[in-house]
Design a protein around this motif. Structure first.
Motif, PDB file in Angstrom:
ATOM      1  N   VAL A 287       7.035   5.886  -1.643  1.00 58.26           N
ATOM      2  CA  VAL A 287       6.455   4.609  -1.223  1.00 58.26           C
ATOM      3  C   VAL A 287       5.464   4.088  -2.254  1.00 58.26           C
ATOM      4  O   VAL A 287       5.462   2.898  -2.603  1.00 58.26           O
ATOM      5  N   VAL A 288       4.627   4.988  -2.780  1.00 59.16           N
ATOM      6  CA  VAL A 288       3.583   4.553  -3.713  1.00 59.16           C
ATOM      7  C   VAL A 288       4.163   4.154  -5.058  1.00 59.16           C
ATOM      8  O   VAL A 288       3.869   3.070  -5.591  1.00 59.16           O
ATOM      9  N   PHE A 289       5.011   4.988  -5.625  1.00 61.59           N
ATOM     10  CA  PHE A 289       5.492   4.719  -6.974  1.00 61.59           C
ATOM     11  C   PHE A 289       6.595   3.664  -7.005  1.00 61.59           C
ATOM     12  O   PHE A 289       6.875   3.104  -8.062  1.00 61.59           O
ATOM     13  N   GLU A 290       7.211   3.360  -5.881  1.00 61.83           N
ATOM     14  CA  GLU A 290       8.136   2.238  -5.828  1.00 61.83           C
ATOM     15  C   GLU A 290       7.437   0.947  -5.398  1.00 61.83           C
ATOM     16  O   GLU A 290       8.093  -0.080  -5.218  1.00 61.83           O
ATOM     17  N   ASP A 291       6.122   1.014  -5.249  1.00 65.62           N
ATOM     18  CA  ASP A 291       5.305  -0.176  -4.994  1.00 65.62           C
ATOM     19  C   ASP A 291       5.747  -0.902  -3.726  1.00 65.62           C
ATOM     20  O   ASP A 291       5.881  -2.132  -3.707  1.00 65.62           O
ATOM     21  N   LEU A 292       5.977  -0.142  -2.662  1.00 65.60           N
ATOM     22  CA  LEU A 292       6.343  -0.781  -1.399  1.00 65.60           C
ATOM     23  C   LEU A 292       5.133  -1.378  -0.700  1.00 65.60           C
ATOM     24  O   LEU A 292       5.265  -2.360   0.032  1.00 65.60           O
ATOM     25  N   LEU A 293       3.983  -0.795  -0.900  1.00 63.94           N
ATOM     26  CA  LEU A 293       2.752  -1.345  -0.332  1.00 63.94           C
ATOM     27  C   LEU A 293       1.580  -0.923  -1.193  1.00 63.94           C
ATOM     28  O   LEU A 293       1.662   0.035  -1.969  1.00 63.94           O
ATOM     29  N   GLN A 294       0.478  -1.670  -1.076  1.00 63.18           N
ATOM     30  CA  GLN A 294      -0.713  -1.427  -1.860  1.00 63.18           C
ATOM     31  C   GLN A 294      -1.930  -1.571  -0.968  1.00 63.18           C
ATOM     32  O   GLN A 294      -1.850  -2.109   0.141  1.00 63.18           O
ATOM     33  N   ILE A 295      -3.051  -1.103  -1.480  1.00 66.23           N
ATOM     34  CA  ILE A 295      -4.310  -1.299  -0.759  1.00 66.23           C
ATOM     35  C   ILE A 295      -4.621  -2.792  -0.724  1.00 66.23           C
ATOM     36  O   ILE A 295      -4.598  -3.474  -1.737  1.00 66.23           O
ATOM     37  N   GLY A 296      -4.904  -3.303   0.462  1.00 67.83           N
ATOM     38  CA  GLY A 296      -5.183  -4.722   0.634  1.00 67.83           C
ATOM     39  C   GLY A 296      -4.009  -5.514   1.173  1.00 67.83           C
ATOM     40  O   GLY A 296      -4.188  -6.673   1.564  1.00 67.83           O
ATOM     41  N   ASP A 297      -2.809  -4.931   1.223  1.00 67.22           N
ATOM     42  CA  ASP A 297      -1.648  -5.615   1.784  1.00 67.22           C
ATOM     43  C   ASP A 297      -1.727  -5.629   3.300  1.00 67.22           C
ATOM     44  O   ASP A 297      -2.303  -4.733   3.925  1.00 67.22           O
ATOM     45  N   VAL A 298      -1.124  -6.653   3.873  1.00 67.73           N
ATOM     46  CA  VAL A 298      -0.947  -6.719   5.323  1.00 67.73           C
ATOM     47  C   VAL A 298       0.490  -6.327   5.605  1.00 67.73           C
ATOM     48  O   VAL A 298       1.425  -6.997   5.158  1.00 67.73           O
ATOM     49  N   VAL A 328      -0.831   6.339   9.891  1.00 68.78           N
ATOM     50  CA  VAL A 328       0.613   6.549   9.996  1.00 68.78           C
ATOM     51  C   VAL A 328       1.035   7.568   8.941  1.00 68.78           C
ATOM     52  O   VAL A 328       0.884   7.302   7.738  1.00 68.78           O
ATOM     53  N   PRO A 329       1.523   8.744   9.310  1.00 66.10           N
ATOM     54  CA  PRO A 329       2.059   9.686   8.311  1.00 66.10           C
ATOM     55  C   PRO A 329       3.295   9.094   7.632  1.00 66.10           C
ATOM     56  O   PRO A 329       4.108   8.415   8.272  1.00 66.10           O
ATOM     57  N   PHE A 330       3.422   9.350   6.348  1.00 62.69           N
ATOM     58  CA  PHE A 330       4.559   8.797   5.610  1.00 62.69           C
ATOM     59  C   PHE A 330       5.890   9.370   6.112  1.00 62.69           C
ATOM     60  O   PHE A 330       6.935   8.749   5.932  1.00 62.69           O
ATOM     61  N   GLY A 331       5.845  10.551   6.725  1.00 60.60           N
ATOM     62  CA  GLY A 331       7.079  11.115   7.248  1.00 60.60           C
ATOM     63  C   GLY A 331       7.661  10.298   8.380  1.00 60.60           C
ATOM     64  O   GLY A 331       8.871  10.374   8.654  1.00 60.60           O
ATOM     65  N   ASP A 332       6.818   9.500   9.040  1.00 61.55           N
ATOM     66  CA  ASP A 332       7.286   8.656  10.135  1.00 61.55           C
ATOM     67  C   ASP A 332       7.671   7.259   9.674  1.00 61.55           C
ATOM     68  O   ASP A 332       8.052   6.422  10.505  1.00 61.55           O
ATOM     69  N   VAL A 333       7.540   6.990   8.397  1.00 60.43           N
ATOM     70  CA  VAL A 333       7.829   5.652   7.881  1.00 60.43           C
ATOM     71  C   VAL A 333       9.316   5.541   7.582  1.00 60.43           C
ATOM     72  O   VAL A 333       9.860   6.300   6.779  1.00 60.43           O
ATOM     73  N   THR A 334       9.953   4.615   8.237  1.00 59.70           N
ATOM     74  CA  THR A 334      11.369   4.323   7.962  1.00 59.70           C
ATOM     75  C   THR A 334      11.547   2.919   7.396  1.00 59.70           C
ATOM     76  O   THR A 334      12.352   2.688   6.498  1.00 59.70           O
ATOM     77  N   ILE A 335      10.769   1.967   7.913  1.00 58.74           N
ATOM     78  CA  ILE A 335      10.828   0.580   7.440  1.00 58.74           C
ATOM     79  C   ILE A 335       9.401   0.108   7.195  1.00 58.74           C
ATOM     80  O   ILE A 335       8.527   0.272   8.049  1.00 58.74           O
ATOM     81  N   VAL A 336       9.171  -0.481   6.040  1.00 56.61           N
ATOM     82  CA  VAL A 336       7.877  -1.061   5.694  1.00 56.61           C
ATOM     83  C   VAL A 336       8.059  -2.567   5.575  1.00 56.61           C
ATOM     84  O   VAL A 336       8.818  -3.039   4.726  1.00 56.61           O
ATOM     85  N   SER A 337       7.381  -3.328   6.410  1.00 62.38           N
ATOM     86  CA  SER A 337       7.420  -4.797   6.351  1.00 62.38           C
ATOM     87  C   SER A 337       6.122  -5.271   5.721  1.00 62.38           C
ATOM     88  O   SER A 337       5.053  -5.206   6.351  1.00 62.38           O
ATOM     89  N   ASN A 338       6.195  -5.725   4.470  1.00 58.83           N
ATOM     90  CA  ASN A 338       5.019  -6.174   3.734  1.00 58.83           C
ATOM     91  C   ASN A 338       4.927  -7.690   3.838  1.00 58.83           C
ATOM     92  O   ASN A 338       5.774  -8.412   3.325  1.00 58.83           O
ATOM     93  N   LEU A 339       3.881  -8.176   4.504  1.00 54.03           N
ATOM     94  CA  LEU A 339       3.734  -9.603   4.741  1.00 54.03           C
ATOM     95  C   LEU A 339       3.014 -10.317   3.603  1.00 54.03           C
ATOM     96  O   LEU A 339       2.933 -11.549   3.608  1.00 54.03           O
ATOM     97  N   THR A 340       2.487  -9.577   2.640  1.00 52.01           N
ATOM     98  CA  THR A 340       1.698 -10.200   1.570  1.00 52.01           C
ATOM     99  C   THR A 340       2.136  -9.704   0.198  1.00 52.01           C
ATOM    100  O   THR A 340       1.298  -9.429  -0.666  1.00 52.01           O
TER     101      THR A 340
END
Length: 469
Positions: A287-298, A328-340
């Motif tokens: 998730v981090v290295f594929e830039d799916l979300l960042q600090i400050g994202d909604v 939220v543990p990353f193991g439970d992440v299946t879909i990330v919806s980044n609004l920003t």
């Protein structure tokens, strides 16, 4: 005080005697034979005496040191030495104790001098490095840990040397065996200090490189870089700590191979027993290295929605609009919806009554858009003109016109709320109805298109005998 003057006089006389006493010459038999022959001959003996007198007259008088004339050391030294020797014997100490005491005093003075010079050198280098820190935009304390290690290594080495000298003095006074040389201990301390300085230099160097990159490249000063930087530092800190412990244990003579083997077996056991934790780490890296979300994202992860406040390799922390923190543990992440992500869209669904002209409503929306984008408070937040998508659907009591605004990533809600307020004011001014949910009763039509009369029948319940007046 008398003991001090005895010690001073003995030291000065010893140094003066050792400096002025000539080395014992080797005896040459031929020279001695010639000297005997000269002394047996009257004329030659007289000539030798005359030459010796001339040498005495020509020899300059030796200058007496000031401190010797002040304390009259030549006259006082024998008596002071005798008194000092008697004093040492009265305490049951050996005669060599004075030499050991002098050696101990000189050692302590040299160690303290070295300790002072080491501390002064580290502080001087730390201050001189400030110019480089400021020019490269480093932190004010960058590389200071190296100099702290240098100072602490100086403290430890000084303590070892003074301790060894003290033990040597005590052992000499008590007639015990001396402690073995501190060479191995000093070697271990210096090795550990060197390892600490090397790993500290690696740590400080990586952090300095990250700071320089942020300063020189403004595009790196983003939430993505701020997200990855703590993870890089944590991984580096763990790796350096493990390697440092291995080197230190090896230097202390501990065989680390069984520890490594045991750590490998333990790691396998933990891997089988903590599969969820391993899954969290692997998903977190993705998730981090594929830039799916960042600090400050909604973002919306599963059914959790909020602002990303903290990211580790195992979990992500979200704060909801009402302040609730979701972890939220990353193991439970299946879909990330980044609004920003880079930019946002605010979707407008404008419902108007069926009687309204749709083209007129769209024209009003475009007029509001032109005025809205000229407002200095919102011009920078809007990235493109209002995009009217057209009549979207027919609801029970309204027709819905859909439009959208392209905005900066975190401004979609502010822009949407303000534009909705202006839509309401404009529609009220132009008498455009924004309907609320209601029902219309329809009685049908005949074949000629005329609506039949409503068949309304009013019925009144017959009063019972008990209710009759």
């Amino acid at each position: 005080m008398r003991l001090f003057f005895c010690f001073l006089a003995l030291t000065m006389s010893t140094l003066s005697w050792s400096a002025t006493e000539p080395a014992e010459p080797e005896v040459n038999k031929e020279t001695v034979t010639d000297l005997i022959a000269t002394l047996e001959n009257e004329s030659e003996r007289q000539a030798l005496v005359e030459k010796l007198k001339i040498m005495i007259d020509a020899q300059p008088e030796a200058e007496v040191p000031f401190i010797a004339t002040l304390f009259d050391i030549d006259a006082q030294a024998p008596g002071l030495m005798a008194e000092l020797t008697d004093l040492i014997r009265s305490y049951g100490l050996p005669e060599s104790f004075m030499g050991d005491l002098i050696t101990f005093s000189v050692t302590v003075l040299l160690v303290l001098l070295g300790l002072f010079l080491n501390g002064a050198l580290s502080k001087f280098l730390d201050r001189r490095l400030n110019l480089i820190r400021h020019s490269l935009s480093w932190d004010d304390k960058r590389f200071s840990s190296i100099f702290r290690i240098q100072r602490w290594a100086g403290y430890v080495v000084s303590l070892i040397l003074i301790g060894y000298a003290s033990w040597h003095l005590i052992a000499s006074s008590m007639g015990k065996e001396e402690l073995e040389g501190p060479g191995s201990l000093l070697s271990a301390v210096l090795t550990i200090a060197l390892v600490g300085m090397v790993f500290s230099m690696i740590w400080e160097g990586v952090n300095a490189l990250l700071e320089s990159m942020i300063e020189k490249h403004e595009r790196l000063n983003s939430s993505r870089f701020q997200t990855i930087t703590p993870i890089i530092r944590n991984i580096l800190m763990i790796a350096l700590t493990i390697m440092s412990l291995m080197v230190i244990l090896s230097e202390l003579g501990i065989n680390i191979m069984p520890l490594l083997a045991g750590a490998g077996v333990l790691g396998i056991a933990i891997g089988f027993g903590a599969q969820t934790l391993v899954k969290d780490f692997l998903t977190g890296l993705t998730v981090v290295f594929e830039d799916l979300l960042q600090i400050g994202d909604v973002v919306k992860i599963g059914d959790k929605f909020g602002l990303v406040e903290k990211i580790t390799l195992r979990k992500v922390q979200l704060r909801d609009l009402d302040g609730t923190v979701h972890t939220v543990p990353f193991g439970d992440v299946t879909i990330v919806s980044n609004l920003t992500k880079e930019f946002s869209y605010y979707i407008f669904e404008v419902g108007v009554a069926y009687r309204e002209n749709v083209d007129e409503v769209i024209s009003v929306l475009k007029e509001l858009d032109e005025v809205f984008r000229e407002d200095e408070a919102y011009a920078s937040r809007v990235l493109a003109p209002l995009e009217v998508l057209g009549l979207d659907r027919f609801d029970d009591s309204a027709v819905v016109i859909k439009a959208r605004y392209k905005t900066q990533s975190h401004e979609r809600w502010n822009v949407g709320r303000e534009f909705n307020r202006r839509i309401k004011a404009a529609f009220d001014e132009r008498n455009i109805e924004i309907p609320f949910p209601h029902q219309t009763i329809y009685f049908g039509e005949d074949k000629q298109g005329s609506a039949p009369n409503a068949n309304v029948r009013l019925m009144r319940e017959q009063a019972t005998d008990e209710q009759a007046p």
